[in-house]
Design a protein around this motif. Structure first.
Motif, PDB file in Angstrom:
ATOM      1  N   PHE A   1       4.816   4.013 -13.244  1.00 47.55           N
ATOM      2  CA  PHE A   1       3.495   3.447 -11.713  1.00 47.55           C
ATOM      3  C   PHE A   1       2.718   3.935 -11.610  1.00 47.55           C
ATOM      4  N   ASN A   2       2.499   4.860 -12.367  1.00 49.52           N
ATOM      5  CA  ASN A   2       0.674   5.588 -12.711  1.00 49.52           C
ATOM      6  C   ASN A   2       0.340   4.761 -14.026  1.00 49.52           C
ATOM      7  N   GLN A   3       0.921   4.399 -14.835  1.00 46.64           N
ATOM      8  CA  GLN A   3       0.082   3.373 -15.843  1.00 46.64           C
ATOM      9  C   GLN A   3       0.043   2.023 -15.573  1.00 46.64           C
ATOM     10  N   THR A   4       0.933   1.488 -15.850  1.00 56.87           N
ATOM     11  CA  THR A   4       0.992  -0.559 -15.100  1.00 56.87           C
ATOM     12  C   THR A   4       1.090  -0.580 -13.795  1.00 56.87           C
ATOM     13  N   VAL A   5       1.583   0.028 -12.609  1.00 56.09           N
ATOM     14  CA  VAL A   5       1.124  -0.390 -11.340  1.00 56.09           C
ATOM     15  C   VAL A   5      -0.030   0.296 -11.132  1.00 56.09           C
ATOM     16  N   GLY A   6      -0.474   1.537 -11.397  1.00 57.61           N
ATOM     17  CA  GLY A   6      -1.342   2.279 -10.897  1.00 57.61           C
ATOM     18  C   GLY A   6      -1.632   3.482  -9.371  1.00 57.61           C
ATOM     19  N   ASP A   7      -2.170   4.502  -9.848  1.00 57.62           N
ATOM     20  CA  ASP A   7      -1.550   5.211  -8.118  1.00 57.62           C
ATOM     21  C   ASP A   7      -2.880   5.335  -7.775  1.00 57.62           C
ATOM     22  N   ARG A   8      -3.891   5.202  -8.207  1.00 54.20           N
ATOM     23  CA  ARG A   8      -5.063   5.179  -7.340  1.00 54.20           C
ATOM     24  C   ARG A   8      -6.091   4.204  -6.561  1.00 54.20           C
ATOM     25  N   VAL A   9      -6.630   3.772  -5.892  1.00 53.10           N
ATOM     26  CA  VAL A   9      -7.688   2.560  -6.047  1.00 53.10           C
ATOM     27  C   VAL A   9      -9.033   3.783  -5.567  1.00 53.10           C
TER      28      VAL A   9
ATOM     29  N   GLN B   1     -17.175   5.184   2.622  1.00 50.69           N
ATOM     30  CA  GLN B   1     -16.818   4.257   3.132  1.00 50.69           C
ATOM     31  C   GLN B   1     -14.628   4.649   3.163  1.00 50.69           C
ATOM     32  N   SER B   2     -14.039   4.076   4.061  1.00 53.63           N
ATOM     33  CA  SER B   2     -12.550   4.088   3.611  1.00 53.63           C
ATOM     34  C   SER B   2     -11.943   2.839   3.902  1.00 53.63           C
ATOM     35  N   THR B   3     -12.661   1.547   3.658  1.00 50.28           N
ATOM     36  CA  THR B   3     -12.178   0.113   3.845  1.00 50.28           C
ATOM     37  C   THR B   3     -11.991   0.291   2.367  1.00 50.28           C
ATOM     38  N   ILE B   4      -9.886  -0.998   2.390  1.00 49.05           N
ATOM     39  CA  ILE B   4      -9.972  -0.858   0.420  1.00 49.05           C
ATOM     40  C   ILE B   4     -10.648  -2.206   0.434  1.00 49.05           C
ATOM     41  N   SER B   5     -11.470  -2.122  -0.479  1.00 50.04           N
ATOM     42  CA  SER B   5     -12.177  -3.045  -1.698  1.00 50.04           C
ATOM     43  C   SER B   5     -10.424  -4.268  -1.857  1.00 50.04           C
ATOM     44  N   PRO B   6     -11.456  -5.870  -1.987  1.00 53.60           N
ATOM     45  CA  PRO B   6      -9.903  -6.258  -2.503  1.00 53.60           C
ATOM     46  C   PRO B   6      -9.180  -5.893  -3.802  1.00 53.60           C
ATOM     47  N   GLU B   7     -10.258  -5.167  -5.157  1.00 54.75           N
ATOM     48  CA  GLU B   7      -9.263  -4.689  -5.738  1.00 54.75           C
ATOM     49  C   GLU B   7      -8.658  -4.302  -5.787  1.00 54.75           C
ATOM     50  N   GLY B   8      -8.873  -2.598  -4.447  1.00 54.93           N
ATOM     51  CA  GLY B   8      -8.089  -1.920  -4.117  1.00 54.93           C
ATOM     52  C   GLY B   8      -6.882  -2.223  -3.458  1.00 54.93           C
ATOM     53  N   ARG B   9      -6.395  -3.585  -2.595  1.00 52.81           N
ATOM     54  CA  ARG B   9      -6.019  -4.034  -2.276  1.00 52.81           C
ATOM     55  C   ARG B   9      -4.725  -4.652  -3.437  1.00 52.81           C
ATOM     56  N   ALA B  10      -5.654  -5.431  -4.446  1.00 48.83           N
ATOM     57  CA  ALA B  10      -4.415  -5.397  -5.349  1.00 48.83           C
ATOM     58  C   ALA B  10      -3.468  -4.819  -5.576  1.00 48.83           C
ATOM     59  N   VAL B  11      -3.869  -2.979  -5.996  1.00 49.51           N
ATOM     60  CA  VAL B  11      -3.304  -2.461  -7.078  1.00 49.51           C
ATOM     61  C   VAL B  11      -2.021  -1.470  -5.954  1.00 49.51           C
ATOM     62  N   LEU B  12      -2.638  -1.633  -4.137  1.00 51.62           N
ATOM     63  CA  LEU B  12      -2.046  -1.375  -3.057  1.00 51.62           C
ATOM     64  C   LEU B  12      -0.363  -2.344  -2.887  1.00 51.62           C
TER      65      LEU B  12
ATOM     66  N   VAL C   1      -5.135   3.419   3.368  1.00 49.14           N
ATOM     67  CA  VAL C   1      -3.693   3.751   2.042  1.00 49.14           C
ATOM     68  C   VAL C   1      -2.725   3.489   2.793  1.00 49.14           C
ATOM     69  N   GLN C   2      -1.990   4.747   3.480  1.00 47.78           N
ATOM     70  CA  GLN C   2      -0.729   4.591   4.237  1.00 47.78           C
ATOM     71  C   GLN C   2      -0.539   3.544   4.942  1.00 47.78           C
ATOM     72  N   ASN C   3      -1.925   3.081   6.202  1.00 45.03           N
ATOM     73  CA  ASN C   3      -1.465   1.932   6.960  1.00 45.03           C
ATOM     74  C   ASN C   3      -1.306   0.461   5.872  1.00 45.03           C
ATOM     75  N   PHE C   4      -1.806   0.980   4.542  1.00 44.57           N
ATOM     76  CA  PHE C   4      -1.789  -1.178   4.028  1.00 44.57           C
ATOM     77  C   PHE C   4      -0.280  -1.004   3.556  1.00 44.57           C
ATOM     78  N   LEU C   5       0.209   0.508   3.132  1.00 40.66           N
ATOM     79  CA  LEU C   5       1.387   0.437   2.554  1.00 40.66           C
ATOM     80  C   LEU C   5       2.841   0.423   3.531  1.00 40.66           C
ATOM     81  N   ILE C   6       2.262   0.291   4.416  1.00 41.17           N
ATOM     82  CA  ILE C   6       3.383   0.147   5.783  1.00 41.17           C
ATOM     83  C   ILE C   6       3.038  -1.314   6.425  1.00 41.17           C
ATOM     84  N   SER C   7       2.178  -1.867   6.422  1.00 42.57           N
ATOM     85  CA  SER C   7       2.187  -3.104   7.115  1.00 42.57           C
ATOM     86  C   SER C   7       2.619  -4.620   5.628  1.00 42.57           C
TER      87      SER C   7
END
Length: 175
Positions: free
Chosen positions: A59-67, A73-84, A125-131
């Protein structure tokens, strides 16, 4: 010696004794492969194996554990959305894990401001994962503000790495 002084010494001793358990994180220490064995169908023999798609290391190395986030800002970027999105799919497939989402900020600004900003980042991040279908009961947030930088210097390169949210996994469906 007064009763109050004895009480303070006893409490101090107990606090220090609680910190002196070398196996408190399970096998391998704080970053090792310890954890709850056999919980929720988790392959506990491969928790630390980055080649095992059900492992925390994978998860940490392949999926990615951070955005990462932009300044203030607390707005998730397009790159962040892909990781999430990848994190959500992994969490939906590996239901035996729960996550704590850590919100962080760079060193600029007051402690209070950065704790609040870290909380907003973790909540985003939590709200995105819940969505994406991850059950809310498997997610928890915490803000560290500027208290836990991963880079320490006064340049944008360092600041940008510290403006982040990190998804930290734990074995067990509830946190």
């Amino acid at each position: 010696m007064s009763i109050a002084a004895k009480s303070v010494l006893l409490i101090g001793f107990l606090v220090l004794a609680a910190c002196n358990n070398p196996d408190r994180y399970g096998a391998g220490g704080a970053g090792g492969a310890g954890g709850a064995g056999g919980a929720g169908g988790i392959d506990t023999t491969g928790l630390g194996d980055p080649n095992n798609p059900t492992s925390i290391a994978y998860f940490n190395q392949t999926v990615g554990d951070r955005v990462l986030f932009a300044v203030d800002q607390s707005t998730i970027s397009p790159e962040g959305r892909a990781v999430l999105t990848a994190q959500a799919q992994w969490l939906l497939t590996n239901t035996g894990y729960a996550a704590i989402i850590e919100g962080h900020a760079d060193e600029r600004g007051t402690r209070e401001y950065n704790l609040n900003l870290g909380a907003k980042r973790a909540a985003a991040v939590q709200n995105f994962l819940i969505s994406q279908g991850v059950p809310p009961g498997r997610l928890r947030t915490i803000s560290y503000g500027k208290e836990r930088p991963i880079e320490i210097c006064s340049t944008e390169a360092c600041y940008s790495q510290n403006r982040r949210a990190v998804t930290v996994l734990s074995a067990g469906a509830g946190v």
